[in-house]
Design a protein around this motif. Structure first.
Motif, PDB file in Angstrom:
ATOM      1  N   ARG A 410       0.842  -1.210   0.000  1.00 39.09           N
ATOM      2  CA  ARG A 410       0.000   0.000   0.000  1.00 39.09           C
ATOM      3  C   ARG A 410       0.874   1.255   0.000  1.00 39.09           C
ATOM      4  NH1 ARG A 410      -0.730   2.394   4.585  1.00 39.09           N
ATOM      5  NH2 ARG A 410      -0.679   0.489   5.862  1.00 39.09           N
ATOM      6  N   ILE A 411       1.893   1.262   0.858  1.00 40.50           N
ATOM      7  CA  ILE A 411       2.761   2.439   0.955  1.00 40.50           C
ATOM      8  C   ILE A 411       3.551   2.614  -0.353  1.00 40.50           C
ATOM      9  CG2 ILE A 411       4.765   3.403   2.164  1.00 40.50           C
ATOM     10  CD1 ILE A 411       3.763   1.798   4.686  1.00 40.50           C
ATOM     11  N   ALA A 412       4.072   1.510  -0.868  1.00 41.89           N
ATOM     12  CA  ALA A 412       4.876   1.577  -2.095  1.00 41.89           C
ATOM     13  C   ALA A 412       4.026   2.129  -3.240  1.00 41.89           C
ATOM     14  CB  ALA A 412       5.423   0.197  -2.436  1.00 41.89           C
ATOM     15  N   LEU A 413       2.799   1.646  -3.335  1.00 40.49           N
ATOM     16  CA  LEU A 413       1.915   2.102  -4.415  1.00 40.49           C
ATOM     17  C   LEU A 413       1.725   3.617  -4.328  1.00 40.49           C
ATOM     18  CD1 LEU A 413       0.490   0.442  -6.639  1.00 40.49           C
ATOM     19  CD2 LEU A 413      -1.603   0.617  -5.285  1.00 40.49           C
ATOM     20  N   ALA A 414       1.507   4.103  -3.111  1.00 38.52           N
ATOM     21  CA  ALA A 414       1.349   5.559  -2.926  1.00 38.52           C
ATOM     22  C   ALA A 414       2.638   6.279  -3.341  1.00 38.52           C
ATOM     23  CB  ALA A 414       1.010   5.861  -1.470  1.00 38.52           C
ATOM     24  N   ASN A 415       3.775   5.586  -3.192  1.00 39.42           N
ATOM     25  CA  ASN A 415       5.065   6.181  -3.575  1.00 39.42           C
ATOM     26  C   ASN A 415       5.438   5.889  -5.028  1.00 39.42           C
ATOM     27  OD1 ASN A 415       5.517   7.295  -1.055  1.00 39.42           O
ATOM     28  ND2 ASN A 415       6.564   5.472  -0.272  1.00 39.42           N
ATOM     29  N   GLY A 416       4.486   5.375  -5.802  1.00 35.98           N
ATOM     30  CA  GLY A 416       4.740   5.166  -7.224  1.00 35.98           C
ATOM     31  C   GLY A 416       5.576   3.939  -7.533  1.00 35.98           C
ATOM     32  N   LEU A 417       5.535   2.939  -6.642  1.00 37.14           N
ATOM     33  CA  LEU A 417       6.276   1.689  -6.880  1.00 37.14           C
ATOM     34  C   LEU A 417       5.316   0.515  -6.780  1.00 37.14           C
ATOM     35  CD1 LEU A 417       8.850  -0.145  -7.059  1.00 37.14           C
ATOM     36  CD2 LEU A 417       9.001   0.035  -4.563  1.00 37.14           C
ATOM     37  N   ILE A 418       5.278  -0.306  -7.820  1.00 38.83           N
ATOM     38  CA  ILE A 418       4.486  -1.533  -7.754  1.00 38.83           C
ATOM     39  C   ILE A 418       5.413  -2.661  -7.324  1.00 38.83           C
ATOM     40  CG2 ILE A 418       3.130  -3.216  -9.067  1.00 38.83           C
ATOM     41  CD1 ILE A 418       2.225  -0.840 -10.856  1.00 38.83           C
ATOM     42  N   ALA A 419       5.141  -3.207  -6.131  1.00 41.81           N
ATOM     43  CA  ALA A 419       5.881  -4.374  -5.642  1.00 41.81           C
ATOM     44  C   ALA A 419       4.825  -5.450  -5.411  1.00 41.81           C
ATOM     45  CB  ALA A 419       6.613  -4.035  -4.360  1.00 41.81           C
ATOM     46  N   ARG A 420       5.201  -6.555  -4.833  1.00 42.52           N
ATOM     47  CA  ARG A 420       4.181  -7.573  -4.553  1.00 42.52           C
ATOM     48  C   ARG A 420       4.582  -8.347  -3.318  1.00 42.52           C
ATOM     49  NH1 ARG A 420       2.169 -12.248  -8.395  1.00 42.52           N
ATOM     50  NH2 ARG A 420       1.548 -13.772  -6.830  1.00 42.52           N
ATOM     51  N   CYS A 421       3.743  -8.237  -2.298  1.00 45.34           N
ATOM     52  CA  CYS A 421       4.069  -9.017  -1.119  1.00 45.34           C
ATOM     53  C   CYS A 421       3.513 -10.421  -1.265  1.00 45.34           C
ATOM     54  CB  CYS A 421       3.537  -8.345   0.138  1.00 45.34           C
ATOM     55  SG  CYS A 421       1.758  -8.419   0.310  1.00 45.34           S
ATOM     56  N   MET A 422       4.295 -11.380  -0.810  1.00 45.62           N
ATOM     57  CA  MET A 422       3.833 -12.760  -0.706  1.00 45.62           C
ATOM     58  C   MET A 422       3.973 -13.068   0.774  1.00 45.62           C
ATOM     59  SD  MET A 422       5.868 -13.737  -4.099  1.00 45.62           S
ATOM     60  CE  MET A 422       6.856 -12.296  -3.840  1.00 45.62           C
ATOM     61  N   GLY A 423       2.874 -12.934   1.516  1.00 42.06           N
ATOM     62  CA  GLY A 423       2.990 -12.910   2.967  1.00 42.06           C
ATOM     63  C   GLY A 423       3.821 -11.687   3.324  1.00 42.06           C
ATOM     64  N   ASP A 424       4.874 -11.905   4.105  1.00 39.64           N
ATOM     65  CA  ASP A 424       5.733 -10.776   4.483  1.00 39.64           C
ATOM     66  C   ASP A 424       7.012 -10.736   3.658  1.00 39.64           C
ATOM     67  OD1 ASP A 424       3.872  -9.832   6.217  1.00 39.64           O
ATOM     68  OD2 ASP A 424       4.825 -10.625   8.032  1.00 39.64           O
ATOM     69  N   THR A 425       7.030 -11.450   2.542  1.00 34.82           N
ATOM     70  CA  THR A 425       8.164 -11.318   1.619  1.00 34.82           C
ATOM     71  C   THR A 425       7.773 -10.350   0.500  1.00 34.82           C
ATOM     72  OG1 THR A 425       9.053 -13.512   2.093  1.00 34.82           O
ATOM     73  CG2 THR A 425       9.678 -12.527  -0.008  1.00 34.82           C
ATOM     74  N   LEU A 426       8.589  -9.339   0.297  1.00 33.49           N
ATOM     75  CA  LEU A 426       8.334  -8.358  -0.749  1.00 33.49           C
ATOM     76  C   LEU A 426       9.031  -8.843  -2.013  1.00 33.49           C
ATOM     77  CD1 LEU A 426       9.274  -5.241   1.417  1.00 33.49           C
ATOM     78  CD2 LEU A 426       7.093  -6.501   1.357  1.00 33.49           C
ATOM     79  N   GLY A 427       8.265  -8.968  -3.095  1.00 39.50           N
ATOM     80  CA  GLY A 427       8.822  -9.510  -4.324  1.00 39.50           C
ATOM     81  C   GLY A 427       9.156  -8.423  -5.327  1.00 39.50           C
ATOM     82  N   PHE A 428      10.288  -8.620  -6.016  1.00 38.49           N
ATOM     83  CA  PHE A 428      10.698  -7.715  -7.091  1.00 38.49           C
ATOM     84  C   PHE A 428      11.122  -8.543  -8.296  1.00 38.49           C
ATOM     85  CE2 PHE A 428      11.003  -5.458  -3.189  1.00 38.49           C
ATOM     86  CZ  PHE A 428      10.521  -4.191  -3.490  1.00 38.49           C
ATOM     87  N   SER A 429      10.493  -8.274  -9.407  1.00 37.14           N
ATOM     88  CA  SER A 429      10.774  -8.992 -10.640  1.00 37.14           C
ATOM     89  C   SER A 429      10.491  -8.017 -11.785  1.00 37.14           C
ATOM     90  CB  SER A 429       9.842 -10.220 -10.683  1.00 37.14           C
ATOM     91  OG  SER A 429       9.857 -10.845 -11.910  1.00 37.14           O
ATOM     92  N   PRO A 430      11.293  -6.960 -11.868  1.00 36.48           N
ATOM     93  CA  PRO A 430      10.972  -5.870 -12.800  1.00 36.48           C
ATOM     94  C   PRO A 430      11.188  -6.279 -14.259  1.00 36.48           C
ATOM     95  CG  PRO A 430      13.119  -5.510 -11.800  1.00 36.48           C
ATOM     96  CD  PRO A 430      12.536  -6.721 -11.128  1.00 36.48           C
ATOM     97  N   PRO A 431      10.701  -5.481 -15.185  1.00 33.88           N
ATOM     98  CA  PRO A 431      11.028  -5.748 -16.587  1.00 33.88           C
ATOM     99  C   PRO A 431      12.539  -5.886 -16.741  1.00 33.88           C
ATOM    100  CG  PRO A 431       9.395  -3.990 -16.450  1.00 33.88           C
ATOM    101  CD  PRO A 431       9.841  -4.284 -15.040  1.00 33.88           C
ATOM    102  N   LEU A 432      12.960  -6.811 -17.608  1.00 34.49           N
ATOM    103  CA  LEU A 432      14.404  -7.066 -17.733  1.00 34.49           C
ATOM    104  C   LEU A 432      15.128  -5.937 -18.456  1.00 34.49           C
ATOM    105  CD1 LEU A 432      14.373 -10.897 -18.582  1.00 34.49           C
ATOM    106  CD2 LEU A 432      14.303  -9.772 -16.354  1.00 34.49           C
ATOM    107  N   ILE A 433      14.378  -5.022 -19.042  1.00 32.62           N
ATOM    108  CA  ILE A 433      15.006  -3.902 -19.768  1.00 32.62           C
ATOM    109  C   ILE A 433      15.402  -2.760 -18.837  1.00 32.62           C
ATOM    110  CG2 ILE A 433      14.064  -4.181 -22.095  1.00 32.62           C
ATOM    111  CD1 ILE A 433      11.969  -1.946 -20.569  1.00 32.62           C
ATOM    112  N   VAL A 434      15.192  -2.914 -17.534  1.00 34.79           N
ATOM    113  CA  VAL A 434      15.538  -1.810 -16.625  1.00 34.79           C
ATOM    114  C   VAL A 434      17.007  -1.406 -16.798  1.00 34.79           C
ATOM    115  CG1 VAL A 434      13.798  -2.162 -14.813  1.00 34.79           C
ATOM    116  CG2 VAL A 434      15.938  -3.487 -14.745  1.00 34.79           C
ATOM    117  N   ASP A 435      17.269  -0.104 -16.705  1.00 38.99           N
ATOM    118  CA  ASP A 435      18.647   0.385 -16.744  1.00 38.99           C
ATOM    119  C   ASP A 435      19.041   0.871 -15.344  1.00 38.99           C
ATOM    120  OD1 ASP A 435      17.323   2.792 -16.437  1.00 38.99           O
ATOM    121  OD2 ASP A 435      17.694   3.489 -18.485  1.00 38.99           O
ATOM    122  N   ASP A 436      20.246   1.435 -15.231  1.00 41.77           N
ATOM    123  CA  ASP A 436      20.737   1.877 -13.912  1.00 41.77           C
ATOM    124  C   ASP A 436      19.743   2.823 -13.244  1.00 41.77           C
ATOM    125  OD1 ASP A 436      22.999   0.416 -14.315  1.00 41.77           O
ATOM    126  OD2 ASP A 436      24.295   2.125 -14.785  1.00 41.77           O
TER     127      ASP A 436
END
Ligand SMILES: Cc1ncc(COP(=O)(O)O)c(C=O)c1O
Length: 459
Positions: A410-436
């Motif tokens: 909820r907080i991340a979304l308000a801060n413009g970040l889409i993450a995904r919690c799985m229970g209390d593990t925060l998941g990150f699997s961004p597009p592979l084209i991300v740059d620095d």
């Protein structure tokens, strides 16, 4: 008749008419939808113009971001040439034959074949059916059961859902079906006993699997299915020797190994396939998501020659392989997948993911060191998890009612970040084209959100 403005809104019509996947119906009615209107690179913009960086590539899938022009052009060219044809009754097209060849070559499945479907669930179910034929042809028709692992996710159709090791996939539907079993997940952070080292832990898991096989009867077990790295179960990497040791047990009892590469495939873990990150040796592999960057629903099973031979032998008397989906080998799907793979190869995706993954992981590890509530940072390539804990020393989890993971989302979304919690593990699997810059943006927003969460939870 003029409708009241409200009833024309997307939110109103969505609440009124759409049932959503993995969404609480009452919460949806109360809160309404998040309406995503457009995308560019790793970012999406909602209907109100708010931009988010998508740290999950949608559902672990939009590897090339959200508006790749080359994929759009490949689809458009194919639609203008032949918008549909099928692969039943000997039909094919240049695209389907080329993609099949490419997948067999990429996976190194000697003498093997590729079979096309449209979703990951269908690909996983197809592997189960192929395993049944394989054993039947070899005179072992009683080998029917499938062993999956607790915490695994394999899809939503009935057999795929039965293979999931997640209770929420079962409880509404009276699943799993009989014959779908779950052995303990390799989860070093929580599963290793005090004083146990990795070798002893792996040995215990292998013996547990062997006990299950002996209890059920080895002549009843067809296959073992696993994601190389757990995705929806909490981004968990098995110990380095896990799959090699499990494979010994499978070989001993003539059990096929099915690789669910639906998330891990096509560079996600810093190798072309997750199999190579964890030393797994599957007899068949299910591919989807990154295969087309999810610009078209296409999936595939790539199988070893022995599996194909079994189908061939079974039908020697003139029968036809009794399986298929209307959109198997859809010409637009294969055109998009071929273009996606060409882009991955041109951008040298494996090296790129390793570099970006190391950068993101470095930032997460620094955050973990500074945070009283980060217990573990884990993953491979651009598939990373952060596990939140109430006590770092003892690894005590937060009580479920504290809603640590969901609060972060909820907080991340308000801060413009889409993450995904799985229970209390925060998941990150961004597009592979991300740059620095994208990686730093994800990390900065994650860090700010984590600080806010710490204040909420700890005061
Ligand atoms: C590891 C894994 N397998 C299978 C599936 C099911 O794929 P689909 O939703 O395309 O049926 C998913 C979906 O997220 C997945 O993460």
């Amino acid at each position: 008749m003029t409708q009241p403005a409200k009833s024309n809104s997307v939110a109103f019509r969505d609440i009124a008419f759409q049932l959503h996947s993995q969404t609480n119906p009452e919460a949806h009615e109360a809160r309404g939808p998040i309406i995503v209107a457009s995308g560019k690179g790793a970012r999406v913009t909602d209907i109100d113009g708010k931009e988010y960086i998508d740290g999950m590539a949608g559902l672990w899938c939009a590897s090339l971001g959200f508006a790749n022009e080359r994929l759009a052009a490949a689809a458009s060219r194919q639609y203008a040439t032949l918008g549909y044809y099928h692969t039943f009754f000997h039909r094919t097209g240049d695209g389907a034959a080329t993609l099949a060849e490419k997948l067999v070559e990429m996976t190194g499945m000697e003498g093997g074949k590729a079979y096309f479907a449209t979703s990951g669930s269908e690909a996983n179910e197809t592997m189960v059916k192929l395993a049944w034929v394989y054993h039947t042809v070899r005179g072992k028709p009683t080998k029917r059961k499938v062993i999956a692992r607790q915490r695994s996710f394999h899809g939503s159709t009935i057999a795929a859902a039965s293979m999931c090791g997640l209770e929420f996939m079962h409880r509404e539907f009276g699943l799993p079906l009989p014959g779908f079993l779950h052995t303990e997940a390799p989860y070093p952070y929580r599963g290793m006993l005090t004083g146990e080292d990795e070798v002893a832990y792996v040995e215990r898991l292998a013996l547990e699997l062997e006990k299950m096989i002996l209890r059920e009867g080895p002549d009843t077990i067809a296959a073992f299915i696993a994601e190389p790295i757990f995705a929806g179960g909490g981004i968990i990497v098995p110990p380095a020797t896990y799959f090699a040791r499990i494979q010994q047990v499978l070989d001993k009892y003539d059990i096929l190994c099915l690789g669910d590469e639906i998330v891990c495939g096509f560079g996600r873990t810093g190798e072309w396939f997750g199999r190579d990150t964890v030393g797994m040796k599957p007899d068949m592999m299910a591919l989807a998501k990154g295969l087309s960057s999810s610009y078209f629903p296409i999936s595939a099973v790539v199988m070893k020659g022995e599996i194909y031979d079994a189908i061939r032998t079974f039908n020697q008397a003139g029968g036809s392989f009794g399986h298929g989906f209307t959109n198997s080998g859809h010409p637009v799907g294969v055109a998009v997948a071929l273009e996606a793979i060409a882009i991955y190869e041109e951008m040298n995706i494996v090296d790129h993911v390793r570099r970006m993954g190391a950068r993101l992981r470095g930032r997460f590890e620094a955050m973990a060191a500074a945070s009283p509530i980060v217990g573990d940072v884990r993953g491979a390539g651009l598939m990373l998890g952060i596990e939140l804990v109430a006590d770092k020393e003892t690894r005590l989890p937060f009580a479920p009612e504290r809603q640590a993971g969901p609060s972060f989302d909820r907080i991340a979304l308000a801060n413009g970040l889409i993450a995904r919690c799985m229970g209390d593990t925060l998941g990150f699997s961004p597009p592979l084209i991300v740059d620095d810059r994208d990686v730093d943006d994800i990390a900065d927003r994650c860090e700010a959100s984590l600080r806010e969460l710490e204040t909420e939870l700890l005061g």
